[in-house]
Design a protein around this motif. Sequence first.
Motif, PDB file in Angstrom:
ATOM      1  N   LYS A  46      47.119  36.803  24.571  1.00 43.34           N
ATOM      2  CA  LYS A  46      45.982  37.231  25.286  1.00 43.34           C
ATOM      3  C   LYS A  46      45.500  36.945  27.036  1.00 43.34           C
ATOM      4  CE  LYS A  46      42.721  37.447  22.499  1.00 43.34           C
ATOM      5  NZ  LYS A  46      43.258  36.613  21.523  1.00 43.34           N
ATOM      6  N   GLY A  47      45.775  37.779  28.154  1.00 46.30           N
ATOM      7  CA  GLY A  47      45.294  37.181  29.640  1.00 46.30           C
ATOM      8  C   GLY A  47      43.960  37.086  29.523  1.00 46.30           C
ATOM      9  N   ALA A  48      43.740  36.426  29.845  1.00 45.81           N
ATOM     10  CA  ALA A  48      42.572  35.741  30.262  1.00 45.81           C
ATOM     11  C   ALA A  48      41.737  36.088  31.165  1.00 45.81           C
ATOM     12  CB  ALA A  48      41.162  35.121  29.723  1.00 45.81           C
ATOM     13  N   VAL A  49      40.415  37.242  31.520  1.00 44.51           N
ATOM     14  CA  VAL A  49      40.716  37.288  33.767  1.00 44.51           C
ATOM     15  C   VAL A  49      39.901  36.530  33.907  1.00 44.51           C
ATOM     16  CG1 VAL A  49      40.303  38.797  35.415  1.00 44.51           C
ATOM     17  CG2 VAL A  49      41.982  39.839  33.361  1.00 44.51           C
ATOM     18  N   LEU A  50      39.741  35.205  34.912  1.00 39.60           N
ATOM     19  CA  LEU A  50      38.942  34.754  35.457  1.00 39.60           C
ATOM     20  C   LEU A  50      38.942  34.888  36.836  1.00 39.60           C
ATOM     21  CD1 LEU A  50      39.835  31.452  34.104  1.00 39.60           C
ATOM     22  CD2 LEU A  50      38.116  33.358  33.155  1.00 39.60           C
ATOM     23  N   THR A  51      37.532  35.375  37.165  1.00 39.64           N
ATOM     24  CA  THR A  51      37.503  35.633  38.767  1.00 39.64           C
ATOM     25  C   THR A  51      36.847  34.456  39.460  1.00 39.64           C
ATOM     26  OG1 THR A  51      34.721  35.981  38.680  1.00 39.64           O
ATOM     27  CG2 THR A  51      35.509  37.443  37.845  1.00 39.64           C
ATOM     28  N   HIS A  52      36.848  34.675  40.228  1.00 39.76           N
ATOM     29  CA  HIS A  52      36.218  33.910  41.885  1.00 39.76           C
ATOM     30  C   HIS A  52      35.382  33.046  41.346  1.00 39.76           C
ATOM     31  CE1 HIS A  52      39.971  33.884  44.109  1.00 39.76           C
ATOM     32  NE2 HIS A  52      39.667  35.261  44.492  1.00 39.76           N
TER      33      HIS A  52
ATOM     34  N   GLY B 183      26.954  32.834  29.665  1.00 39.91           N
ATOM     35  CA  GLY B 183      26.973  32.355  30.947  1.00 39.91           C
ATOM     36  C   GLY B 183      27.847  32.509  32.136  1.00 39.91           C
ATOM     37  N   PRO B 184      28.032  31.920  33.735  1.00 40.89           N
ATOM     38  CA  PRO B 184      28.517  32.802  34.809  1.00 40.89           C
ATOM     39  C   PRO B 184      29.890  32.516  34.723  1.00 40.89           C
ATOM     40  CG  PRO B 184      26.407  31.786  35.544  1.00 40.89           C
ATOM     41  CD  PRO B 184      26.320  31.315  34.169  1.00 40.89           C
ATOM     42  N   GLN B 185      30.458  31.364  33.944  1.00 40.59           N
ATOM     43  CA  GLN B 185      31.530  30.918  33.196  1.00 40.59           C
ATOM     44  C   GLN B 185      32.239  31.933  32.881  1.00 40.59           C
ATOM     45  OE1 GLN B 185      29.178  29.056  31.756  1.00 40.59           O
ATOM     46  NE2 GLN B 185      29.569  27.791  31.281  1.00 40.59           N
ATOM     47  N   VAL B 186      31.974  32.928  31.882  1.00 37.75           N
ATOM     48  CA  VAL B 186      32.505  33.631  30.571  1.00 37.75           C
ATOM     49  C   VAL B 186      33.005  34.915  31.739  1.00 37.75           C
ATOM     50  CG1 VAL B 186      32.152  34.927  28.879  1.00 37.75           C
ATOM     51  CG2 VAL B 186      31.000  33.355  29.113  1.00 37.75           C
ATOM     52  N   MET B 187      34.536  34.559  31.270  1.00 42.17           N
ATOM     53  CA  MET B 187      35.916  35.666  31.683  1.00 42.17           C
ATOM     54  C   MET B 187      35.373  37.132  31.674  1.00 42.17           C
ATOM     55  SD  MET B 187      38.539  36.486  28.329  1.00 42.17           S
ATOM     56  CE  MET B 187      37.563  37.359  27.009  1.00 42.17           C
ATOM     57  N   ALA B 188      35.937  37.819  32.191  1.00 45.80           N
ATOM     58  CA  ALA B 188      35.453  38.998  33.059  1.00 45.80           C
ATOM     59  C   ALA B 188      35.862  40.015  31.447  1.00 45.80           C
ATOM     60  CB  ALA B 188      36.271  40.090  34.097  1.00 45.80           C
ATOM     61  N   GLY B 189      37.115  39.645  31.165  1.00 47.61           N
ATOM     62  CA  GLY B 189      38.060  40.235  29.616  1.00 47.61           C
ATOM     63  C   GLY B 189      39.005  39.842  29.470  1.00 47.61           C
TER      64      GLY B 189
ATOM     65  N   TYR C 283      43.370  41.282  30.164  1.00 48.58           N
ATOM     66  CA  TYR C 283      43.478  41.966  31.285  1.00 48.58           C
ATOM     67  C   TYR C 283      44.706  43.592  29.958  1.00 48.58           C
ATOM     68  CZ  TYR C 283      46.827  43.847  35.002  1.00 48.58           C
ATOM     69  OH  TYR C 283      47.939  44.184  35.661  1.00 48.58           O
ATOM     70  N   ASN C 284      44.398  44.274  30.808  1.00 48.87           N
ATOM     71  CA  ASN C 284      44.296  45.334  30.247  1.00 48.87           C
ATOM     72  C   ASN C 284      44.239  45.283  28.710  1.00 48.87           C
ATOM     73  OD1 ASN C 284      44.971  47.162  32.328  1.00 48.87           O
ATOM     74  ND2 ASN C 284      47.735  46.538  32.591  1.00 48.87           N
ATOM     75  N   ASP C 285      43.834  44.827  27.789  1.00 50.75           N
ATOM     76  CA  ASP C 285      43.350  44.719  26.150  1.00 50.75           C
ATOM     77  C   ASP C 285      42.159  45.280  26.270  1.00 50.75           C
ATOM     78  OD1 ASP C 285      43.799  44.567  23.753  1.00 50.75           O
ATOM     79  OD2 ASP C 285      44.553  42.697  24.143  1.00 50.75           O
ATOM     80  N   GLU C 286      41.853  46.325  25.666  1.00 51.12           N
ATOM     81  CA  GLU C 286      39.862  46.766  25.505  1.00 51.12           C
ATOM     82  C   GLU C 286      39.452  46.407  24.829  1.00 51.12           C
ATOM     83  OE1 GLU C 286      37.011  50.836  26.221  1.00 51.12           O
ATOM     84  OE2 GLU C 286      38.834  50.583  27.186  1.00 51.12           O
ATOM     85  N   ALA C 287      40.823  46.364  23.787  1.00 48.40           N
ATOM     86  CA  ALA C 287      40.184  46.402  22.500  1.00 48.40           C
ATOM     87  C   ALA C 287      39.886  44.453  21.696  1.00 48.40           C
ATOM     88  CB  ALA C 287      41.722  46.902  21.147  1.00 48.40           C
ATOM     89  N   ALA C 288      40.444  43.932  22.658  1.00 46.49           N
ATOM     90  CA  ALA C 288      40.531  42.375  21.999  1.00 46.49           C
ATOM     91  C   ALA C 288      39.277  42.313  23.232  1.00 46.49           C
ATOM     92  CB  ALA C 288      41.811  41.988  22.825  1.00 46.49           C
ATOM     93  N   THR C 289      39.109  42.485  23.839  1.00 45.60           N
ATOM     94  CA  THR C 289      37.315  42.160  25.005  1.00 45.60           C
ATOM     95  C   THR C 289      36.615  42.376  24.375  1.00 45.60           C
ATOM     96  OG1 THR C 289      38.705  42.096  27.464  1.00 45.60           O
ATOM     97  CG2 THR C 289      36.633  43.042  27.144  1.00 45.60           C
ATOM     98  N   LYS C 290      35.818  44.033  23.335  1.00 43.13           N
ATOM     99  CA  LYS C 290      35.432  44.517  22.915  1.00 43.13           C
ATOM    100  C   LYS C 290      35.363  43.347  21.492  1.00 43.13           C
ATOM    101  CE  LYS C 290      35.255  49.245  23.965  1.00 43.13           C
ATOM    102  NZ  LYS C 290      35.159  50.234  23.705  1.00 43.13           N
ATOM    103  N   GLU C 291      36.132  43.062  20.558  1.00 42.48           N
ATOM    104  CA  GLU C 291      36.157  41.762  19.688  1.00 42.48           C
ATOM    105  C   GLU C 291      35.594  40.645  20.205  1.00 42.48           C
ATOM    106  OE1 GLU C 291      39.072  40.251  16.224  1.00 42.48           O
ATOM    107  OE2 GLU C 291      39.758  41.721  18.016  1.00 42.48           O
ATOM    108  N   ALA C 292      36.116  39.895  21.825  1.00 45.06           N
ATOM    109  CA  ALA C 292      35.592  38.661  21.796  1.00 45.06           C
ATOM    110  C   ALA C 292      34.072  39.424  22.101  1.00 45.06           C
ATOM    111  CB  ALA C 292      36.409  37.764  22.995  1.00 45.06           C
TER     112      ALA C 292
END
Length: 603
Positions: A197-203, A421-427, A429-438
Amino acid sequence: MEKVPYRSIPDMLRHSAAQYQTLNAVEFRKNGQWVTLSYAQFYNRALMVSRGLRKLRMKPGDRIAILSENRAGWIIADMGILCGGGVTVPVYATGTPDQIAYALSSCEARIVFVSGKVQYRKLLQVRDALPHLEHVISFERFLGEAALPVTTFYQLSEVDDPILDTERAEIDSVIDSLTPEMPATIIYTSGTTGTPKGAVLTHGNLVFDVWATLDKVGGVGQEDLFLSFLPLSHVFERSVGYYLPLSCGAAIAFADSMEKISENMMELHPTIMVCVPRFFEKIYSRIYEAVHQLSLFKRKMFRRALAVGRSYVYARYIDKYVPFWLSFQHAIADRLVFSKLRSRFGDRLKFCASGGAPLDREINEFFWIIGVPVFEGYGLTETSPVLCSNSYNGLRFGSVGTPLAFTEIAIAGDGEVLARGPQVMAGYYNDEAATKEALVDGWFRTGDIGRLEEGFLYITDRKKDLIVTAGGKNIAPQPIENLLKRDKYISQAYVYGDRKPYLTALLVPTLERLLEFAQERRIAYHDLEDLVVHQPVIELYKSRVEAVNNELAPFQTIKKFALLPRDFTMDSGELTPTLKVKRQVISERYRDQIDHLYNGSES
């Protein structure tokens, strides 16, 4: 902790380039000689890459991939992408063509940087699966094919053409427009438990994690040299071994290869290294093998020095009080024993950071005792990665330390570690179901099992890796595997037993020790496959496993085992790039051997 002073990774680099202009930022081998780039030169090269990407119509938010082994070009390309507002997608150079195609297709990458022809040929094999791919940029010069033209890194950067003031101003305006909420990278998980899964990390994720880790560990500055050898595609090396040193004026030197780390340490005299447990396990084993060859008197002196060193470490870093007599004894032990061991690391090593997998407690203690502190920490790709770390001011062996500033750790009812915390990913990439589970109610579900004691986090196992025996016992395999790997005759271990009446293990012998044993016993054999089934070898390993079993509860003991004639490797798909065992791959690949341990005669 002060407020994070940067809005983005390029903003951080721009500040560093202005503050540390003439200091060395990067050191790497070129044509047999070590070459350096100052902070000003490194930033200028990144701007040139950014300029070149703009000419290829890269827009802010575009996903740009890097498919390469570690090298200076990797981080120059990364910074060039980020300075143009792009999103870097690192792809493991050890990946198969299909794995690479999955990541590039998922993120719809238009542009890919490759190290050279080997990685380029992987792209050619899956060209039809990459309809979005328009440009391949190679760090090395070679001729591409018509189906997939190649531009060299040199051509893209136009190094002979200085950056014009107007070009610099345009890139500066892009950097100024970057906000902490904007994505900086998409990192595909290694897939040890399923589809990547593609973890989206922000600046903001990355800048905070760098700043908070630096605050936690302390003592890192302009005089430091990081020796880099873990894959930059992994967030641990990228954040702690690359962004962190560039945030505070330290330098990064790229090791020639994993095999030449020892040689590079003696050449470069690093002060800090980012490592995985396997690195320490191998050095620990080699040191004890050398001690085994010493005279009885020197072996006794070594054991006495270790006892003094252990008392000193606990007194200084945990009890915070060192009696004079202990300090005096330690000074003698250090001069006679520990200083000689430290010389193997280049004499200047201040500390190492360890992550990616659990580090055996006894091995961790050993390195602190000899004067090479190892800060074991904890985090995941999805957390940029650091959540917790030990430090000089907060140390508990066996733990992964206390949380970074503004970071919360909780334990769910089933033992799962939760993080916020502030370091936790935005979600993802293109995987809403996996994001909601995590991500549930603001908490990231790590998938790890752990406990908190006096603020220190202890990780016991992966939630999905827990073995539940037929008798209903929940057993964490990794601590048992670590005990087995501590034996000088065992290089790697895999423990199995889910829904089975007892535990079994696949053991990879330490080749040097096994061959030495065969020579001493005058065992005749054709090859390693033949050697590992010889009865004297089986009896040897029975005794080694039994010694480990004596340290375990009855339900944790290994009843049967099989010896394998080769190591688990990344190339075979059995290890992740940070050398963690892919349990599902191994259980499927060695299904016949495992089934035999439950159906056949005892080993």
